[in-house]
Scaffold this active site. Sequence first.
Site, mmCIF file in Angstrom:
data_model
loop_
_atom_site.group_PDB
_atom_site.id
_atom_site.type_symbol
_atom_site.label_atom_id
_atom_site.label_comp_id
_atom_site.label_asym_id
_atom_site.label_seq_id
_atom_site.Cartn_x
_atom_site.Cartn_y
_atom_site.Cartn_z
ATOM 1 N N LYS A 174 111.860 36.968 -29.669
ATOM 2 C CA LYS A 174 112.565 37.457 -30.862
ATOM 3 C C LYS A 174 112.438 38.978 -31.004
ATOM 4 C CE LYS A 174 114.358 33.684 -32.516
ATOM 5 N NZ LYS A 174 115.808 33.476 -32.303
ATOM 6 N N TYR A 190 107.636 32.826 -28.410
ATOM 7 C CA TYR A 190 108.734 32.880 -29.394
ATOM 8 C C TYR A 190 108.804 34.282 -30.006
ATOM 9 C CZ TYR A 190 111.515 31.391 -33.487
ATOM 10 O OH TYR A 190 112.495 31.249 -34.454
ATOM 11 N N ALA A 192 107.674 37.071 -28.725
ATOM 12 C CA ALA A 192 108.099 38.033 -27.691
ATOM 13 C C ALA A 192 109.609 37.970 -27.499
ATOM 14 C CB ALA A 192 107.385 37.738 -26.373
ATOM 15 N N ASN A 237 122.839 32.631 -31.647
ATOM 16 C CA ASN A 237 121.953 31.904 -32.569
ATOM 17 C C ASN A 237 121.152 30.801 -31.878
ATOM 18 O OD1 ASN A 237 121.329 30.476 -35.352
ATOM 19 N ND2 ASN A 237 122.355 28.936 -34.083
ATOM 20 N N SER A 281 113.958 36.874 -35.774
ATOM 21 C CA SER A 281 113.058 36.121 -36.668
ATOM 22 C C SER A 281 111.993 37.065 -37.205
ATOM 23 C CB SER A 281 112.372 35.001 -35.873
ATOM 24 O OG SER A 281 111.282 34.463 -36.592
ATOM 25 N N ILE A 334 113.097 29.026 -42.867
ATOM 26 C CA ILE A 334 114.328 28.341 -43.268
ATOM 27 C C ILE A 334 114.183 26.850 -42.954
ATOM 28 C CG2 ILE A 334 116.850 28.303 -43.038
ATOM 29 C CD1 ILE A 334 115.759 31.072 -43.916
ATOM 30 N N VAL A 356 122.961 28.167 -22.933
ATOM 31 C CA VAL A 356 123.111 29.632 -22.896
ATOM 32 C C VAL A 356 122.125 30.298 -21.926
ATOM 33 C CG1 VAL A 356 124.104 29.827 -25.220
ATOM 34 C CG2 VAL A 356 121.608 30.002 -24.912
HETATM 35 P P1 NAP Z 1 118.030 24.147 -35.039
HETATM 36 O O1 NAP Z 1 118.490 23.418 -36.250
HETATM 37 O O2 NAP Z 1 117.117 23.465 -34.095
HETATM 38 O O3 NAP Z 1 119.322 24.713 -34.279
HETATM 39 C C1 NAP Z 1 119.273 25.312 -33.012
HETATM 40 C C2 NAP Z 1 120.423 24.795 -32.193
HETATM 41 O O4 NAP Z 1 120.454 25.478 -30.912
HETATM 42 C C3 NAP Z 1 120.281 23.303 -31.890
HETATM 43 O O5 NAP Z 1 121.502 22.634 -32.098
HETATM 44 C C4 NAP Z 1 119.886 23.310 -30.429
HETATM 45 O O6 NAP Z 1 120.217 22.124 -29.732
HETATM 46 C C5 NAP Z 1 120.659 24.487 -29.912
HETATM 47 N N1 NAP Z 1 120.169 24.922 -28.600
HETATM 48 C C6 NAP Z 1 118.884 24.889 -28.137
HETATM 49 N N2 NAP Z 1 118.832 25.365 -26.894
HETATM 50 C C7 NAP Z 1 120.097 25.704 -26.547
HETATM 51 C C8 NAP Z 1 120.670 26.239 -25.363
HETATM 52 N N3 NAP Z 1 119.917 26.522 -24.313
HETATM 53 N N4 NAP Z 1 122.005 26.463 -25.335
HETATM 54 C C9 NAP Z 1 122.781 26.163 -26.415
HETATM 55 N N5 NAP Z 1 122.272 25.651 -27.554
HETATM 56 C C10 NAP Z 1 120.953 25.415 -27.627
HETATM 57 O O7 NAP Z 1 117.238 25.460 -35.486
HETATM 58 P P2 NAP Z 1 117.604 26.629 -36.506
HETATM 59 O O8 NAP Z 1 116.423 26.785 -37.385
HETATM 60 O O9 NAP Z 1 118.948 26.455 -37.088
HETATM 61 O O10 NAP Z 1 117.582 27.881 -35.502
HETATM 62 C C11 NAP Z 1 118.719 28.713 -35.264
HETATM 63 C C12 NAP Z 1 118.207 30.089 -34.862
HETATM 64 O O11 NAP Z 1 117.477 30.670 -35.963
HETATM 65 C C13 NAP Z 1 117.235 30.069 -33.684
HETATM 66 O O12 NAP Z 1 117.486 31.170 -32.850
HETATM 67 C C14 NAP Z 1 115.884 30.206 -34.363
HETATM 68 O O13 NAP Z 1 114.913 30.723 -33.496
HETATM 69 C C15 NAP Z 1 116.236 31.136 -35.505
HETATM 70 N N6 NAP Z 1 115.276 31.151 -36.618
HETATM 71 C C16 NAP Z 1 115.002 30.018 -37.319
HETATM 72 C C17 NAP Z 1 114.098 30.096 -38.368
HETATM 73 C C18 NAP Z 1 113.740 28.889 -39.205
HETATM 74 O O14 NAP Z 1 112.796 28.983 -40.016
HETATM 75 N N7 NAP Z 1 114.435 27.754 -39.065
HETATM 76 C C19 NAP Z 1 113.497 31.302 -38.700
HETATM 77 C C20 NAP Z 1 113.805 32.423 -37.954
HETATM 78 C C21 NAP Z 1 114.710 32.346 -36.916
HETATM 79 P P3 NAP Z 1 119.102 20.942 -29.678
HETATM 80 O O15 NAP Z 1 118.882 20.503 -31.084
HETATM 81 O O16 NAP Z 1 119.722 19.915 -28.816
HETATM 82 O O17 NAP Z 1 117.867 21.573 -29.078
#
Ligand code: NAP
Length: 277
Positions: free
Chosen positions: A188, A184, A186, A89, A171, A217, A63
Amino acid sequence: MKLEGKVALVTGGGSGIGRAICLAFAREGASVAVNDIRGESIDETIRAMGEAAARALPVVADVADSSAVRKMFATIRAQFGTLDILVNNAGIGEVSGQGEVERMNRVAEAQVAEMMAGGPVKTRWGVTQSMDDGVFERMLRVHLFGTFHCTREALKVMEDKGSGRIVNISSVAGTSGLEGAPHYSAAKAGILGFTRSVAREVGIAGVTVNAIAPGYIETAMTEPLSPVVKQMWTMNTPLKKSGKPEDIAAAALYLASDDGRFLTGQVISPNGGWWMP
Ligand code: NAP
């Protein structure tokens, strides 16, 4: 069925929160274009949809790359002819590389030990003063630019159509800041400003734009953090537990369905109380 006949694109749909959103949307009748940077993880998400897999479309793209995003949207238009819902996402973790994760874990553990010993806390994060341009830039490129790239393409469909739902994943790092994660946080926080501005711009075209700011999460992103960091985050959460990807998927479904029709420019924060506005 809250999304019967709707077409949705979920970026980063191959894992964690994105996968839970894809599965929730598919269960509610949507045709889901599942994006990720890796094809194998997309296939796993689509397999988990069961019968709804027949309505899914895998779309591999980074993306952060605007030309790859344009191609992805051309594929979606060719397959479905429209787009009703976009969930931005896709994301990368606040610390990059195993060495950096270990260093951050050591800092957090040292700080807790110093605090438990009665203080003062002397171990510094030292993150911002040593951060490379490339690390800062990649973080903004994936989260903030990625959200912009996909939103720009989605609006070309949604504004013409006179309806649409955009949900941006921010986030608590963007609402309250997260130590050791300036890039991160900045990115978000930037997503929140972007959400509000675009919401004001496109409301007249019947398109809503909202953000979700999750707390801690359990996903692949947070898995490498040390038990001490996880306990610190849990202690910081009034409900004293971490959330599950499904907790965020429920908020995304609310915003994407007719239930969320009068919300735009808002931030919903399923965070167990970590951040209270
Ligand atoms: P995750 O399990 O690592 O999922 C993120 C997915 O995005 C992964 O499949 C990743 O692929 C993919 N991705 C990374 N870079 C990408 C790119 N340039 N283009 C397309 N896809 C890409 O993490 P998650 O916790 O579900 O995170 C999802 C969202 O929630 C993120 O925006 C994260 O910042 C946000 N968030 C998470 C938390 C938390 O506590 N987990 C809290 C607040 C916000 P790869 O695995 O190959 O890198």
